[in-house]
Design an enzyme around this catalytic site. Structure first.
Site, short mmCIF file in Angstrom:
data_model
loop_
_atom_site.label_atom_id
_atom_site.label_comp_id
_atom_site.label_asym_id
_atom_site.label_seq_id
_atom_site.Cartn_x
_atom_site.Cartn_y
_atom_site.Cartn_z
N GLY A 144 0.83 -1.20 0.00
CA GLY A 144 0.00 0.00 0.00
C GLY A 144 0.87 1.25 0.00
NE ARG A 174 -1.31 -4.88 7.41
CZ ARG A 174 -0.30 -5.58 6.95
NH1 ARG A 174 -0.52 -6.53 6.08
NH2 ARG A 174 0.93 -5.35 7.34
NE ARG A 204 -0.79 -18.24 -3.22
CZ ARG A 204 -1.93 -17.59 -3.31
NH1 ARG A 204 -1.93 -16.27 -3.33
NH2 ARG A 204 -3.08 -18.24 -3.39
CG HIS A 241 -7.90 3.69 0.90
ND1 HIS A 241 -9.01 2.96 1.18
CD2 HIS A 241 -6.92 2.81 0.56
CE1 HIS A 241 -8.74 1.67 0.99
NE2 HIS A 241 -7.48 1.56 0.62
CB THR A 278 3.58 0.37 6.60
OG1 THR A 278 2.23 0.23 7.03
CG2 THR A 278 4.48 0.02 7.75
CB ILE A 279 -0.13 4.54 7.09
CG1 ILE A 279 -1.13 3.42 6.77
CG2 ILE A 279 0.12 5.42 5.89
CD1 ILE A 279 -2.56 3.90 6.64
CG ASP A 280 -0.75 -0.53 8.48
OD1 ASP A 280 -1.55 0.42 8.35
OD2 ASP A 280 -0.74 -1.54 7.75
CD GLU A 326 -7.71 -1.35 8.73
OE1 GLU A 326 -8.54 -0.96 7.91
OE2 GLU A 326 -6.53 -1.62 8.42
NE ARG A 333 -25.75 10.80 12.96
CZ ARG A 333 -26.85 10.49 13.65
NH1 ARG A 333 -26.83 9.47 14.50
NH2 ARG A 333 -27.96 11.20 13.52
CG ASP A 360 2.35 -3.32 10.50
OD1 ASP A 360 3.09 -2.77 9.67
OD2 ASP A 360 1.40 -4.05 10.17
N GLY A 375 6.50 -2.73 2.85
CA GLY A 375 6.14 -3.17 4.20
C GLY A 375 6.46 -4.64 4.40
CG ASP A 376 3.90 -7.04 6.84
OD1 ASP A 376 3.42 -6.36 5.91
OD2 ASP A 376 3.20 -7.67 7.65
N GLY A 377 4.87 -7.50 3.78
CA GLY A 377 4.61 -8.40 2.66
C GLY A 377 5.69 -8.28 1.60
O1 F6P Z 1 -1.06 -1.55 5.12
C1 F6P Z 1 -1.59 -0.30 4.79
C2 F6P Z 1 -3.09 -0.35 4.72
O2 F6P Z 1 -3.56 0.95 4.44
C3 F6P Z 1 -3.78 -0.91 5.95
O3 F6P Z 1 -3.85 0.00 7.00
C4 F6P Z 1 -5.11 -1.30 5.36
O4 F6P Z 1 -5.71 -2.32 6.13
C5 F6P Z 1 -4.75 -1.79 3.98
O5 F6P Z 1 -3.51 -1.21 3.66
C6 F6P Z 1 -5.76 -1.45 2.92
O6 F6P Z 1 -5.35 -2.01 1.70
P1 F6P Z 1 -5.96 -1.64 0.30
O7 F6P Z 1 -5.26 -0.42 -0.21
O8 F6P Z 1 -5.72 -2.83 -0.55
O9 F6P Z 1 -7.44 -1.37 0.51
#
Ligand code: F6P
Length: 419
Positions: free
Chosen positions: A54, A226, A122, A327, A180-182, A277, A321, A184, A157-159
């Site tokens: 991402g 994530r 893959r 994104h 990564t914004i996460d 999330e 609410r 992690d 990122g990790d992937g």
């Molecule tokens: O890893 C970054 C991230 O924005 C996560 O926070 C989120 O769960 C995921 O990517 C969303 O992925 P996509 O852009 O495929 O919707």
């Protein structure tokens, strides 16, 4: 030895002569001597760069720093693969010169494009309306070699790092740059992109606060991240959230409602709930928004905030609410912090290639640059732990983390069903 060397636009250099004024692009011999002392070869280096996974603010700042450092100090040509590992497998690339990176420091996204579906081992290929997964890693190696590349800088990122670990086994020399914004990524204190996402989330929480106050509502703000709660925790703290729910600590909905009611009893008739999330109730599941068949991690989370809102409304009768930031958190300009961090990472990655320091991930430990083996961190996620100082600060402030206030945090999360 001439006094000066001229670094041409294409990165080659030739002897020059000191004039009355020093022409742009001329460097003196002291500089060259330092370069040679560092063991950096004068011979041309050709380096591939790709951005995978991402996107996040700061990717362009890294690309720019790699290209500029490569040009200024290492006689390096940069070839950018398009759309992450997809470009390497499909041989889609472009040469990236100094002119191409002019003005991109502040731009969000990535000039190279990215993909979070492109694992060379893959690789999804559409056959008869269905995806089949093929090992295209050898094709990727062939493409890499045909371009005469010496090394690959992978920003991901990790992937992406997990795929990179596999490509290293196939002989590709890789330097990794964590993004990564996460926030992690295992083994790294901070990834660029996180500060920008946290800033956007905090600004959103700030805006939601005023309407929460006007309407005396419970506002639930859902942030990405994530399976890690860094964004929820940090933006929740910075935005003055009252309740912060993270994937690492499943919440007790009764405790959440108690926290809301307690605030109302004190005359604070609104509440801000910041939820990651990946959060879930004790014994409950994460909310999966969709599954992407051809993605290495097929699950896309999202929507837990609706569940939390329905539960709070049902149990307290207070109007709720929901705002899902999604994104939005990945877009826009990088913050100055991320620009600087991304630039430092890019400079260091170019130096690491020149030093032949491969198989390592650039990073920051404290305020110092430090590297870690890609294979050690690949595919691993860094989570918020109970002893995290910011989490502890949240508790000291009386922020509810979804556990009953009269039970100590560790004791509560030691219960069966809790992590
Ligand atoms: O890893 C970054 C991230 O924005 C996560 O926070 C989120 O769960 C995921 O990517 C969303 O992925 P996509 O852009 O495929 O919707």
């Amino acid at each position: 030895m001439p006094d000066l060397v001229d670094i041409n636009e294409d990165g080659w250099f030739r002897p020059g002569f000191r004039g009355a004024t020093t022409p742009p692009g001329f460097l003196d011999c002291k500089y060259t001597a330092k370069w040679l002392k560092q063991g950096m070869s004068k011979s041309k280096l050709r380096v591939g760069v790709l951005t995978g996974g991402g996107d996040c603010p700061g990717l362009n700042a890294v690309i720019r720093a790699i290209v500029k450092t490569g040009h200024t100090e290492h006689n390096m040509d940069v070839v950018g693969f398009l759309d992450g590992y997809e470009g390497l497998v499909e041989n889609r690339f472009k040469e990236v010169g100094v002119r191409d990176v002019s003005g991109i420091l502040t731009q969000g996204g990535t000039i190279l494009g990215t993909s979070n579906r492109a694992d060379p081992f893959r690789f999804p290929v559409l056959q008869d309306d269905d995806y089949v997964y093929l090992d295209r890693s050898s094709q990727a190696v062939r493409n890499f070699e045909a371009l005469g590349l010496d090394a690959l800088i992978v920003i991901g990122g990790d992937g992406t790092m997990a795929a990179s670990a596999g490509m290293m086994q196939k002989g590709i020399k890789i330097v990794g740059v964590p993004k990564t914004i996460d926030n992690d990524l295992e083994g790294r204190d901070v990834t660029f992109g996180f500060d920008s996402a946290m800033t956007t989330a905090t600004e959103a929480i700030d805006k939601i606060l005023s309407t929460a106050q006007s309407h005396h509502r419970v506002m639930i703000v859902e942030v990405m991240g994530r399976y890690a709660g860094w964004l929820a925790l940090y933006s929740g703290m910075a935005g003055g959230g009252d309740i912060i729910l993270m994937p690492e600590f499943p919440y007790d909905i009764t405790a959440v409602c108690e926290a809301v009611k307690e605030r109302n009893a004190k005359g604070k008739n609104f509440s801000i709930v910041v939820v990651g999330e990946g959060a879930s109730a004790i014994g409950g599941d994460m909310v999966v928004q969709k599954r992407i068949a051809n993605s290495p991690d097929q699950i896309r989370l999202g929507g837990i905030s609706h569940r939390v809102a329905a539960q709070i409304e049902g149990l307290t009768n207070i109007e709720c609410r929901v705002t899902i930031l999604g994104h939005l958190l990945r877009g826009g300009q990088p913050t100055p912090f991320d620009r600087l961090l991304a630039t430092r990472f890019g400079v260091e990655a170019a130096h690491m290639v020149a030093r032949g320091q491969f198989g390592q991930l650039v990073g920051l430990r404290g305020t110092e640059m430090s590297s870690a083996p890609i294979e050690e961190v690949a595919g691993k996620q860094r989570k918020v732990t109970p002893d995290n100082p910011v989490l502890r600060n949240a508790m000291s402030l009386g922020i509810s983390l979804g556990h009953p206030i009269d039970v100590p945090f560790e004791e509560f999360y030691a219960k069966p069903g809790c992590p």
